[in-house]
Design a protein around this motif. Structure first.
Motif: not given
Length: 270
Positions: A29-51
């Motif tokens: 699953v890509t960050r873009e796909e996860l973000g789209r499903e959760a309602g977040y931008g790709e950069e927001t997902v990246k920030s959460m994945e990096q803590g």
């Protein structure tokens, strides 16, 4: 003891975010796909994945479903609650709670166990970089809870406080007067001794604050605090040096009776 938060994100954020990343990558699953499903931008997902940002329950829930984690990522949310004590102070607080004697020296601040809520808030609100209101509230409640220790009449508390701490009104003379009166009230407890050191005297406490801890097993530890890190150790040589330092500080300080008169005079001036 300083209860201010560390500048680094909590380890639990980084660990949880990394687990999201590993499960996501394992499921293709890509960050873009996860973000789209959760309602977040790709950069927001990246920030959460990096803590760098706290992973939200929404992200964990969606990632769990998309990656087939079967509840493992959702369960990680239980470990994302804020720590009531910062990591470098946690070991000290554990020993503090069980101690039969605590000997504190603070040259510039009223010791945390003796602070009024107004003083706490003034200090935490003055933290830089600024802290979130929720973080300030968490720290205030943590420190207030720690003050329950003073009610343990079988524990001996001694506080050596530098004169600058008693003269610094933190910008509000009225609140500081209440702080001084609170010190006088605390000193009436038979297990609490407060002494003041004048700032124009040379004494071995100029190197900084510390707390000496004696456990029910008569082990001795010392806690020394700095701007961004602190040390809690049991090395016999180091503890012995701090014990000697504390004895000399107490000798240089005003007696408890002289301290009481001095604090009363300061309060009357406000």
């Amino acid at each position: 003891m300083n209860d201010s938060v560390l500048s680094q994100p909590p380890m639990t954020w980084r660990l949880c975010g990394n687990q999201v990343k590993l499960w996501r990558m394992g499921a293709g699953v890509t960050r873009e796909e996860l973000g789209r499903e959760a309602g977040y931008g790709e950069e927001t997902v990246k920030s959460m994945e990096q803590g760098r940002r706290k992973p939200t329950p929404r992200l964990l829930e969606v990632a769990d479903q998309m990656c087939g984690a079967r509840g493992k990522l959702i369960a990680a949310g239980d470990y994302l609650q804020p720590d009531r004590v910062v990591p470098y102070a946690r070991e000290y607080v554990m020993y503090e709670a069980e101690a039969i004697a605590l000997h504190s020296y603070e040259p510039l601040l009223i010791p945390g166990l003796l602070q009024t809520e107004e003083t706490m808030r003034a200090l935490f609100n003055g933290h830089w970089p600024p802290m979130a209101d929720s973080a300030v509230e968490e720290l205030v409640q943590t420190r207030l809870a720690r003050q329950e220790l003073l009610k343990k009449t079988t524990t001996a508390f001694t506080f050596a406080i530098g004169e600058p701490a008693l003269r610094n009104t933190l910008g509000c003379p009225e609140a500081h007067k209440r702080q001084l009166l609170h010190l006088l009230e605390a000193a009436t407890q038979r297990n609490v001794v407060i002494q003041v050191l004048f700032f124009d005297r040379v004494h071995p406490g100029l190197d900084g604050p510390f707390v000496l801890v004696e456990t029910p097993q008569h082990e001795h530890f010392t806690y020394e605090e700095g701007q961004t890190s602190s040390t809690f150790h049991s090395n016999a040589e180091k503890v012995s040096a701090v014990v000697k330092r504390h004895a000399m500080i107490a000798q240089c300080a005003l007696s408890p009776e002289e301290t009481e008169r001095f604090i009363k005079e300061l309060a009357e001036e406000l």
